[in-house]
Design an enzyme around this catalytic site. Structure first.
Site, PDB file in Angstrom:
ATOM      1  N   HIS B  39       0.763  -1.251   0.000  1.00 52.75           N
ATOM      2  CA  HIS B  39       0.000   0.000   0.000  1.00 52.75           C
ATOM      3  C   HIS B  39       0.787   1.290   0.000  1.00 52.75           C
ATOM      4  CE1 HIS B  39      -3.621  -2.324   0.423  1.00 52.75           C
ATOM      5  NE2 HIS B  39      -3.122  -2.950   1.473  1.00 52.75           N
ATOM      6  N   LYS B  69      -5.042  -9.930  -7.553  1.00 48.92           N
ATOM      7  CA  LYS B  69      -5.754  -9.319  -6.421  1.00 48.92           C
ATOM      8  C   LYS B  69      -6.790  -8.351  -6.985  1.00 48.92           C
ATOM      9  CE  LYS B  69      -4.860  -7.175  -1.903  1.00 48.92           C
ATOM     10  NZ  LYS B  69      -5.322  -5.801  -1.797  1.00 48.92           N
ATOM     11  N   HIS B 142      -3.535  -3.249   7.904  1.00 50.29           N
ATOM     12  CA  HIS B 142      -4.608  -3.626   6.989  1.00 50.29           C
ATOM     13  C   HIS B 142      -5.213  -2.353   6.417  1.00 50.29           C
ATOM     14  CE1 HIS B 142      -8.496  -5.359   5.708  1.00 50.29           C
ATOM     15  NE2 HIS B 142      -9.067  -4.399   6.403  1.00 50.29           N
TER      16      HIS B 142
END
Lengths: 485, 147
Positions: B39, B69, B142
């Site tokens: 990320h 993904k 996350h």
């Protein structure tokens, strides 16, 4: 900084310790396959010598440049066994391709498949590529997507394509800045090149007039095209009549994609007329993001229940809604429906249509893959789907329920399916808030001897560190199971 | 140390430290590193356009094998600023979820419908928005959503 942040995990050979299971492809001596790796000078020398005896070479996103092409060119001129070469995502430039083509042109070179996607090529290199096409009878596949070849470049390329020596079977020119002006020559190519089996010109601004011209070529008795991809080509319902005619006259055309073209319900109606013709032997039909509504589903349902050759349909991203889905389900319940894979992601479906889906799963024995993610079906919807899957008639192998607003509540039903349905080998539950509670139930089911799941996809689900550890241990203890997160 | 006095034997401490370090291999450190890999891209890798950006980055950051993904958001901010969301630079609520105070430059990649494993193609969308992440021991582990 920036460009290569932690590239090491990309390497198949280096350990990457946060991946639970490394998929170490057995490196055959004949196959060189490297992706996103910066190659030092010594490593490059090593690779060049392996390339001299390789059958397939793939160097994707390896910071190769024009100078690398000189070395690869010499490999091409000496290695007679090299049949596949992929150099996509490297800034080779026109000068690089010129060097490659020198190697390709040597009589001993027997290359069959060439990938040069996103290599910073322009129309300037098309002359060289054209020469290769008109000389190399061995070349059967050419993939040039994501290069700004433009109208002039593709015209030059087509000249080579038209040469009697050219035996090309697959041509891919996605995002190559083709224009309507290119379609006359492409149409001629379709008329003359009986070897051409697959043409992909998606993502080029072609428009209806150009596509109609292509259809004329497609109709030629010489044309044996099997696969046609015209995604995002600015097609509307206006060319669907012609496409429908092609479908009704060409049994060779078994794969058609018109995804991301706003053909709408009228367009689909015209296509369906062609599809229903007994001459049409279509197997794969992709109509994703075509602006379809529930109104299309009556015709589509009829096709599903009549066309026994049809094995794969994609309707992703069309607002079919529950009403549309229910109509499709009616078609799918017909004994003549032989569909194997259905993609209905992001179709505006809710739990309401899942009763019909359950009914299909309880009757249809051919459906193997169901992709339903991106619909707000929720726990109630999934519970009904699970009931359908448990029916002995159901032979589903692969179920995709990503981003479906699921919670821990539906995990009991999912657990029952996992521990009962031995044919189910693939399950995707990504982007659902299953929480530790839900995950625990799934883990218990995975341990069951009847569970034959090979791939469990759990991307972007938040669970605790304890659950993370438990999943690692579980995956290690169950051979054949891969948990992807 | 002075064995015999009150308190645990130094060896116990040593064992505990070793145990903690080995556990750390599977807990927060690893998940945080995975968060960074998936990320954070700063400075933003330069490419021709956002679609090619996504095709390349998703591949480079290991998110195209064994399957593509489906969606992934890259944050174009230094890692320490993203980390700060879990401390003073975010508003945290239930289940360790924290919303950033600031808006970040983002690229969200979504898999294109025609993709198959090994042939993953993406669409990219650039935006500047606040984000929600899950934190564990003051580290983001996350990516929950774009707000």
């Amino acid at each position: 900084m920036g460009a290569r942040f932690i590239p090491s995990f990309c390497l198949r050979r280096l350990p990457c310790f946060w991946n639970r299971k490394r998929d170490l492809a057995s490196a055959s001596k004949m196959e060189l396959n490297i992706q996103c790796e910066e190659l030092s000078a010594s490593r490059w020398t090593e690779l060049i010598s392996s390339m001299k005896t390789s059958k397939t070479v793939r160097l994707d996103d390896c910071s190769l440049s024009a100078s690398s092409c000189k070395d690869i060119g010499s490999v091409l001129s000496t290695n007679q066994t090299l049949s596949e070469l992929t150099l996509s995502n490297n800034e080779l430039g026109d000068s690089g391709v010129e060097l490659l083509c020198k190697g390709l042109m040597t009589p001993s070179c027997r290359l069959q498949k060439l990938w040069l996607q996103n290599c910073n090529l322009t129309d300037a290199c098309c002359k060289n590529l054209s020469s290769v096409l008109s000389t190399k009878q061995s070349l059967t596949e050419l993939h040039l997507g994501d290069n700004k070849l433009g109208t002039s470049g593709v015209k030059v390329l087509c000249q080579g394509l038209m040469d009697p020596n050219c035996k090309l079977e697959k041509l891919q020119l996605e995002y190559c800045e083709l224009t309507p002006d290119n379609c006359e020559m492409l149409s001629s190519a379709l008329r003359t090149k009986s070897s051409l089996k697959a043409l992909n010109i998606s993502n080029n601004k072609l428009g209806d007039a150009a596509v109609k011209l292509l259809c004329q070529g497609l109709m030629d008795p010489n044309c044996n095209l099997q696969s046609l991809h015209l995604e995002n080509c600015h097609i509307t319902a206006a060319s669907c009549g012609d496409l429908g005619t092609v479908l009704s006259m060409k049994p060779s055309l078994i794969e058609l994609s018109v995804g991301e073209n706003k053909i709408g319900d009228p367009g689909v109606a015209l296509l369906c007329q062609g599809l229903l013709n007994p001459n049409c032997k279509i197997e794969k039909l992709w109509l994703w993001e075509c602006g379809l509504t529930p109104a299309s589903c009556k015709d589509l349902s009829h096709v599903l229940s009549t066309k026994e050759s049809l094995t794969e349909v994609s309707l992703i991203g069309n607002e079919l809604r529950d009403a549309g889905m229910e109509l499709l389900c009616q078609g799918l319940k017909d004994p003549k429906a032989k569909l194997q894979a259905l993609w209905i992601r992001e179709c505006g479906l809710t739990a309401a249509c899942c009763k019909s889906v359950r009914s299909v799963l309880g009757t249809n024995q051919t459906l193997r893959e169901l992709h339903m993610g991106g619909n707000k079906i929720g726990d109630a919807g999934v519970e009904m789907i699970c009931e359908g899957i448990l029916n002995p008639n159901c032979n589903l192998r692969s179920l995709w329920l990503g981003n479906s607003e699921l919670s821990a509540a539906c995990c009991r039903s999912l657990a029952t399916v996992i521990s009962t349905k031995q044919c189910l080998t693939e399950l995707d539950l990504s982007n659902n808030s299953l929480a530790d509670d839900g995950m625990k139930k799934l883990c218990e089911a995975l341990k069951h001897p009847n569970c034959k799941l090979q791939q469990l996809v759990l991307y972007d689900i938040y669970w605790s560190s304890e659950m993370d550890d438990e999943l690692s241990v579980l995956e290690e203890s169950i051979p054949g199971l891969k948990i992807i997160s | 140390g002075a064995p015999g006095l009150g308190g645990p034997h130094p060896l116990v401490f040593l064992t505990l430290i070793l145990l903690a370090t080995s556990l750390a291999q599977v807990t927060p450190g690893a998940r945080y590193r995975q968060f960074l890999t998936r990320h954070v891209d700063f400075p933003k890798t330069s490419t021709t356009n956002d679609r090619i950006y996504c095709n390349l980055l998703m591949q480079r950051r290991g998110m195209t094998r064994p399957i593509c993904k489906p969606t992934n958001t890259f944050i174009h901010t230094p890692a320490d600023q993203v980390q700060a969301i879990c401390r003073h630079a975010g508003r945290c609520h239930r289940q360790n979820l924290c919303d950033s105070n600031a808006a970040f430059r983002l690229t969200t990649c979504r898999v294109a419908p025609g993709s198959h494993p090994g042939r993953c193609f993406y669409r990219g969308r650039v935006q500047t928005r606040q984000i929600r992440v899950a934190c564990n021991r003051l580290l983001p582990i996350h990516f929950d959503r774009v707000l």
